[in-house]
Write an enzyme that holds these catalytic residues in place. Structure first.
Site, PDB file in Angstrom:
ATOM      1  N   ASP A  91     -14.978   2.838  -7.159  1.00 23.75           N
ATOM      2  CA  ASP A  91     -14.079   1.951  -6.421  1.00 23.75           C
ATOM      3  C   ASP A  91     -12.965   2.865  -5.615  1.00 23.75           C
ATOM      4  OD1 ASP A  91     -12.204  -0.218  -5.662  1.00 23.75           O
ATOM      5  OD2 ASP A  91     -11.173  -0.213  -7.498  1.00 23.75           O
ATOM      6  N   GLU A  94     -18.607  -2.295   0.055  1.00 27.52           N
ATOM      7  CA  GLU A  94     -17.397  -3.055   0.500  1.00 27.52           C
ATOM      8  C   GLU A  94     -16.590  -2.005   1.523  1.00 27.52           C
ATOM      9  OE1 GLU A  94     -15.001  -5.334  -2.090  1.00 27.52           O
ATOM     10  OE2 GLU A  94     -13.051  -4.288  -1.566  1.00 27.52           O
ATOM     11  N   LYS A 121       1.071  -4.111  -8.251  1.00 30.42           N
ATOM     12  CA  LYS A 121       0.284  -4.175  -9.180  1.00 30.42           C
ATOM     13  C   LYS A 121       0.811  -4.948 -10.328  1.00 30.42           C
ATOM     14  CE  LYS A 121      -2.457  -0.930  -7.544  1.00 30.42           C
ATOM     15  NZ  LYS A 121      -3.966  -1.147  -7.483  1.00 30.42           N
ATOM     16  N   HIS A 133      -7.575  -6.839  -3.132  1.00 35.02           N
ATOM     17  CA  HIS A 133      -7.380  -5.995  -4.358  1.00 35.02           C
ATOM     18  C   HIS A 133      -6.087  -6.204  -4.744  1.00 35.02           C
ATOM     19  CE1 HIS A 133     -10.145  -2.618  -2.302  1.00 35.02           C
ATOM     20  NE2 HIS A 133     -10.866  -3.839  -2.413  1.00 35.02           N
TER      21      HIS A 133
END
Ligand SMILES: [Zn+2]
Length: 496
Positions: A167, A276, A318, A350
């Site tokens: 990632d 991605e 987050k 995300h």
């Protein structure tokens, strides 16, 4: 090792071993291949594979021989043996046929719960997913997270396939390393190549900079875009000189990098890779027109991607719900989803956990052409379990997190109102889990995971790590249940 004798004996007699007071048997893991039976067990807080029989699989496993069986620790070597003999334990790409969900597991303990959540749903799990930032903060390696995923699918007997996402990779050496290790998903983070500050420049300044590009480059862009209108399945996108110049300056270098990475690594990989593009971690919100520009350039250059992550309007902080204008979000998300569909890749979201107010919108417009990433929320569920079963440990971690919160702000953008967190000394033990229902305390823990799990006293002993993991492994069913509930709520609202 005597505690495993009854498991060995049962396997030798062709029966399914039962759990006892000292050994927990993971029944779903039982595998029979050729002359070998293999199963996963746990004694105290440690898991093992137990094999009986003979042949290449038995010989390949490393372990201690007990009464003709072999008790094998969950090492990297044994993980590779599972990969070699059982294909479903290896990460795989999924392309664009089915939605995928990134389920980062910072602890190496969440995947069984994740597997149970997505089983029989219209979504495949990307069980291993960790950025270099997370690995560094936790002293873990890419190999560790692949091994954890391998053992989790084996433990659960999960044979429907899973992915592994390297990632937010920025460096070519890391891409190469991840592909060599067997990762099936590469998220290329282009934030170093995306130019910030263009929004603040005047039209004249932008066009002056564009004018300084090589003539051939200017031509390449201008003839294709200036005063042209594009129809992305009904969504009309037009460019004039000013908008083209701006997009070229912001994204030009990033697109060149994407093209290079695709040609040098992705298209040459030995197996299918989900590729991605992430343009989300920048100061610039990705306007639908900018998204189209990037996608059109990838198409022109023959670069195939399986997903792309724009930066959406509003804030995807987050561990908490969406912050921003939901009406505007819906309008832009619909356009981003149309662009993604037009080019045939998934829209990637995300910091996608806990965005409950916008999940129905995301589900509605992406229609399954979706990748969504979650990670820290799974650690927060672990903290919730700690608060439930080990209040004393929770309290010590909470105090430490508050004392060290400031240090995390160089890695994470969060803006919790810590004054709104209920004082710990006025909170009863049975109320501790509700800290994980409160935005500011969620963010407090969300970003301090690395500090907490690596904290040491002056003598160099860890402050929380051992007790945290011991508690969680002893309560793995509680952790599984809380993940099934929490991530299940995501999947339900997304309509997957
Ligand atoms: Zn991102």
């Amino acid at each position: 090792m005597e505690q495993f004798q009854s498991v060995v004996k049962a396997l030798q007699e062709g029966q399914s071993p039962e759990s006892s007071d000292v050994v927990k048997v993971y029944q779903h893991s039982l595998e029979k291949q050729d002359n070998v039976s293999l199963i996963m067990v746990k004694a105290a807080q440690t898991k093992y594979l137990i094999a009986v029989g003979d042949g290449p699989l038995f010989d390949a496993l490393n372990g201690e021989v007990v009464q003709g069986g072999k008790v094998c620790p969950l090492t990297h070597e044994n993980s590779q043996v599972l990969n070699q003999f059982f294909d479903y334990t290896k990460p795989q790409a999924f392309g664009t046929d089915i939605a995928t969900m990134g389920l980062g597991d910072r602890l190496g303990l969440a995947s069984p719960g994740h597997i149970e959540t997505v089983r029989d749903r219209k979504v495949k799990p990307i069980l291993a997913q960790q950025s270099i930032r997370e690995l560094t903060l936790l002293n873990r390696t890419m190999t560790d997270i692949l091994d954890a995923a391998t053992f989790a699918v084996f433990q659960e007997g999960y044979k429907d396939g899973y992915g592994a996402d390297a990632d937010h990779i920025k460096l070519e050496e890391d891409i190469k390393y991840a592909l060599d290790l067997g990762f099936s998903f590469i998220t290329l983070d282009c934030s170093e190549q995306i130019r910030n500050g263009i929004e603040e420049m005047s039209v004249a300044e932008v066009s002056k900079e564009f004018a300084s590009l090589p003539a051939e480059r200017k031509d390449y862009y201008s003839t294709h875009y200036v005063n042209k209108s594009f129809d992305a399945d009904g969504l009309n996108i037009t460019f004039d000189e000013a908008s083209l110049h701006k997009n070229v300056l912001v994204y030009g270098e990033a697109i060149d990098f994407m093209e290079h990475v695709y040609n040098a690594y992705i298209s040459k990989a030995e197996k299918a890779i989900d590729f991605e593009i992430s343009i989300d971690e920048t100061e610039t919100v990705t306007a639908p027109e900018a998204h189209f520009f990037v996608a059109e350039e990838l198409r022109r250059r023959g670069v195939t991607v399986q997903s792309l992550a724009p930066r959406f309007c509003g804030e995807f902080q987050k561990g908490i719900d969406y912050i921003g204008d939901i009406t505007q979000f819906e309008k832009e998300l619909q356009e981003h989803a149309e662009i993604a569909k037009y080019f045939g890749y998934k829209l990637s979201i995300h910091s996608g956990s806990d965005k409950f107010s916008v999940f129905p919108i995301i589900g509605k417009y992406t229609e399954g052409l979706l990748h969504i990433k979650t990670a820290g929320t799974n650690w927060l569920e672990a903290v919730r379990v700690i608060a439930q079963v080990n209040p004393d440990l929770y309290r010590r971690m909470h105090v430490y997190a508050e004392e060290h919160f400031e240090e995390t702000l160089k890695y994470y953008h969060v803006t919790p109102d810590l004054d709104s967190v209920a004082p710990l000394n006025e909170t009863k033990d049975e109320e501790l889990p509700s800290y994980m229902d409160h935005d500011a305390s969620r963010q407090l823990f969300h970003v301090t995971y690395g500090i907490l799990l690596t904290a040491q006293d002056e003598a160099g002993n860890d402050l929380f790590n051992t007790e945290f993991f011991t508690t969680l492994i002893n309560h793995e069913d509680a952790y599984r249940e809380s993940l099934v509930k929490h991530i299940g709520r995501h999947v339900d609202l997304l309509g997957l």
